[in-house]
Scaffold this active site. Structure first.
Site, PDB file in Angstrom:
ATOM      1  N   GLY A   1     -25.209 -26.723 -18.945  1.00 35.87           N
ATOM      2  CA  GLY A   1     -26.331 -27.621 -18.720  1.00 35.87           C
ATOM      3  C   GLY A   1     -26.017 -28.787 -17.803  1.00 35.87           C
ATOM      4  O   GLY A   1     -25.023 -28.788 -17.091  1.00 35.87           O
TER       5      GLY A   1
ATOM      6  N   GLN B   1     -11.697 -19.241 -14.087  1.00 36.67           N
ATOM      7  CA  GLN B   1     -12.620 -18.738 -15.112  1.00 36.67           C
ATOM      8  C   GLN B   1     -13.182 -17.384 -14.693  1.00 36.67           C
ATOM      9  O   GLN B   1     -13.255 -16.449 -15.495  1.00 36.67           O
ATOM     10  CB  GLN B   1     -13.755 -19.746 -15.307  1.00 36.67           C
ATOM     11  CG  GLN B   1     -14.914 -19.255 -16.134  1.00 36.67           C
ATOM     12  CD  GLN B   1     -15.897 -20.366 -16.420  1.00 36.67           C
ATOM     13  OE1 GLN B   1     -15.694 -21.163 -17.315  1.00 36.67           O
ATOM     14  NE2 GLN B   1     -16.967 -20.438 -15.649  1.00 36.67           N
TER      15      GLN B   1
ATOM     16  N   HIS C   1     -25.844 -24.565 -10.170  1.00 40.27           N
ATOM     17  CA  HIS C   1     -26.404 -23.693 -11.210  1.00 40.27           C
ATOM     18  C   HIS C   1     -27.640 -22.943 -10.675  1.00 40.27           C
ATOM     19  O   HIS C   1     -27.818 -21.753 -10.937  1.00 40.27           O
ATOM     20  CB  HIS C   1     -26.841 -24.517 -12.425  1.00 40.27           C
ATOM     21  CG  HIS C   1     -25.742 -25.248 -13.130  1.00 40.27           C
ATOM     22  ND1 HIS C   1     -25.675 -26.623 -13.173  1.00 40.27           N
ATOM     23  CD2 HIS C   1     -24.659 -24.812 -13.825  1.00 40.27           C
ATOM     24  CE1 HIS C   1     -24.622 -27.000 -13.889  1.00 40.27           C
ATOM     25  NE2 HIS C   1     -23.974 -25.917 -14.281  1.00 40.27           N
TER      26      HIS C   1
ATOM     27  N   LEU D   1     -28.002 -29.542 -15.282  1.00 40.83           N
ATOM     28  CA  LEU D   1     -28.087 -28.612 -14.150  1.00 40.83           C
ATOM     29  C   LEU D   1     -28.094 -29.316 -12.799  1.00 40.83           C
ATOM     30  O   LEU D   1     -28.623 -30.420 -12.648  1.00 40.83           O
ATOM     31  CB  LEU D   1     -29.357 -27.764 -14.274  1.00 40.83           C
ATOM     32  CG  LEU D   1     -29.467 -26.924 -15.547  1.00 40.83           C
ATOM     33  CD1 LEU D   1     -30.785 -26.148 -15.544  1.00 40.83           C
ATOM     34  CD2 LEU D   1     -28.280 -25.970 -15.684  1.00 40.83           C
TER      35      LEU D   1
HETATM   36  P1  AMP Z   1     -20.868 -25.177 -16.045  1.00 41.14           P
HETATM   37  O1  AMP Z   1     -22.229 -25.609 -16.501  1.00 41.14           O
HETATM   38  O2  AMP Z   1     -20.108 -26.240 -15.332  1.00 41.14           O
HETATM   39  O3  AMP Z   1     -20.094 -24.484 -17.127  1.00 41.14           O
HETATM   40  O4  AMP Z   1     -21.113 -24.071 -14.935  1.00 41.14           O
HETATM   41  C1  AMP Z   1     -21.923 -22.944 -15.184  1.00 41.14           C
HETATM   42  C2  AMP Z   1     -21.767 -21.967 -14.052  1.00 41.14           C
HETATM   43  O5  AMP Z   1     -22.164 -22.609 -12.840  1.00 41.14           O
HETATM   44  C3  AMP Z   1     -20.327 -21.480 -13.859  1.00 41.14           C
HETATM   45  O6  AMP Z   1     -20.347 -20.097 -13.523  1.00 41.14           O
HETATM   46  C4  AMP Z   1     -19.861 -22.323 -12.709  1.00 41.14           C
HETATM   47  O7  AMP Z   1     -18.822 -21.718 -11.969  1.00 41.14           O
HETATM   48  C5  AMP Z   1     -21.122 -22.446 -11.887  1.00 41.14           C
HETATM   49  N1  AMP Z   1     -21.034 -23.604 -11.010  1.00 41.14           N
HETATM   50  C6  AMP Z   1     -20.702 -24.883 -11.338  1.00 41.14           C
HETATM   51  N2  AMP Z   1     -20.665 -25.672 -10.242  1.00 41.14           N
HETATM   52  C7  AMP Z   1     -20.973 -24.872  -9.192  1.00 41.14           C
HETATM   53  C8  AMP Z   1     -21.097 -25.078  -7.788  1.00 41.14           C
HETATM   54  N3  AMP Z   1     -20.894 -26.282  -7.243  1.00 41.14           N
HETATM   55  N4  AMP Z   1     -21.429 -24.020  -6.999  1.00 41.14           N
HETATM   56  C9  AMP Z   1     -21.632 -22.801  -7.552  1.00 41.14           C
HETATM   57  N5  AMP Z   1     -21.544 -22.527  -8.870  1.00 41.14           N
HETATM   58  C10 AMP Z   1     -21.207 -23.545  -9.675  1.00 41.14           C
END
Ligand code: AMP
Length: 283
Positions: A31, A153, A37, A33
């Site tokens: 979240g 990850q 995301h 967002l």
């Molecule tokens: P998080 O909410 O940080 O756990 O991220 C959820 C998903 O969004 C994960 O697959 C992250 O790798 C992806 N994500 C986070 N930041 C970015 C970004 N700047 N560009 C692309 N995907 C992202």
């Protein structure tokens, strides 16, 4: 968009969607967002009929001295953004719905979890692998979307899906950045103006390293040193790690060879805020 908070209700609606022959895409998040995301949702919409997003700040993947309690949360704001992005089902379970009693089961991936964030955050990837397994079992998606921003990850999840023959296709998605290069992250809201300015050294050092490799540099220590020295010039930056590893197996290498696929990854703290960034290079 329909918001769902219980496992049973989500299972019921998705069973019906699958019975109608629709492909289900899944975007797991914690979240708060941002456009990163949303870019995963956009990719999911290209491939899938139905897009499920989860928002769950997973306590299992936070260490005792990490930011679980102060991780930014704003479900009303996120709901609006998710709906505008075209999410079909937003799954926002509470901790008691996901973990009604003490978890006695743990999913643990070896080797690829050892370096980088696995070394600085013991138990973190067990928490990630366990919650993603649980979410996959709840959602049963055809496709699941993960950002390369979290490259380790992604490697862990791909290994887990492969080893355990999970019936889902993992779709890697590129890192979204601000115009000035800063990788989008929910944790960026913690940064002061000064820290944010200095944090630009992360993406800048990665671009410089890429240029070095393109110009023929093959010595890993030289590349790492250049990145570390660029970041160390920022007075507020405290380096956790700078590593250049084979991707996706994350093995160490001293020299790059033609045809290598490598990950240059870094984690840097600004005050209490720990940022990560990386690039994947084909040598
Ligand atoms: P998080 O909410 O940080 O756990 O991220 C959820 C998903 O969004 C994960 O697959 C992250 O790798 C992806 N994500 C986070 N930041 C970015 C970004 N700047 N560009 C692309 N995907 C992202």
């Amino acid at each position: 968009m329909r918001t769902i908070t219980t496992i049973n209700e989500l299972r019921d609606v998705l069973r019906a969607e699958r019975r109608e022959g629709r492909t289900v895409g899944f975007v797991p998040t914690m979240g708060f967002l941002h456009e990163g995301h949303i870019s995963l949702v956009n990719r999911a919409k290209e491939i899938c009929d139905v897009v499920v997003m989860s928002i769950f700040v997973n306590p299992l993947q936070f260490g005792p001295n990490e930011d679980f309690d102060r991780y930014p949360r704003d479900i009303p704001r996120d709901s609006k953004l998710a709906e505008e992005a075209g999410v079909s089902y937003l799954f926002t379970p509470g901790v008691e719905e996901m973990y009604p009693s003490k978890m006695l089961t743990n999913v643990s991936v070896a080797e690829v979890t050892e370096p980088l964030c696995g070394a600085s955050r013991p138990g973190h990837f067990d928490g990630v692998a366990t919650v993603v397994t649980k979410l996959f079992n709840i959602v049963q998606p055809h496709y699941a979307f993960f950002g390369q921003k979290d490259a380790q990850q992604l490697a862990v999840i791909e290994q887990m899906v492969y080893d355990l023959s999970m019936p889902v296709t993992i779709v890697p998605c590129p890192t979204l950045r601000e115009a000035d290069g800063l990788a989008l992250s929910s944790r960026n809201v913690y940064l002061s103006a000064e820290e944010r300015e200095q944090a630009l050294a992360l993406s800048r050092s990665l671009r410089q390293a890429q240029a070095m490799v393109e110009a023929g540099e093959r010595d890993v220590a030289t590349i790492r040193d250049a990145v570390a020295s660029e970041i160390s010039q920022q007075p507020l930056a405290v380096i956790d790690y700078v590593e250049l590893l084979q991707y996706p197996r994350l093995g160490y290498t001293a020299r790059l060879a033609e045809g290598d696929r490598v990950l240059l990854a870094l984690a840097v703290k600004f005050g209490k805020t720990r940022l990560i960034d990386n690039i994947i290079m084909n040598v």
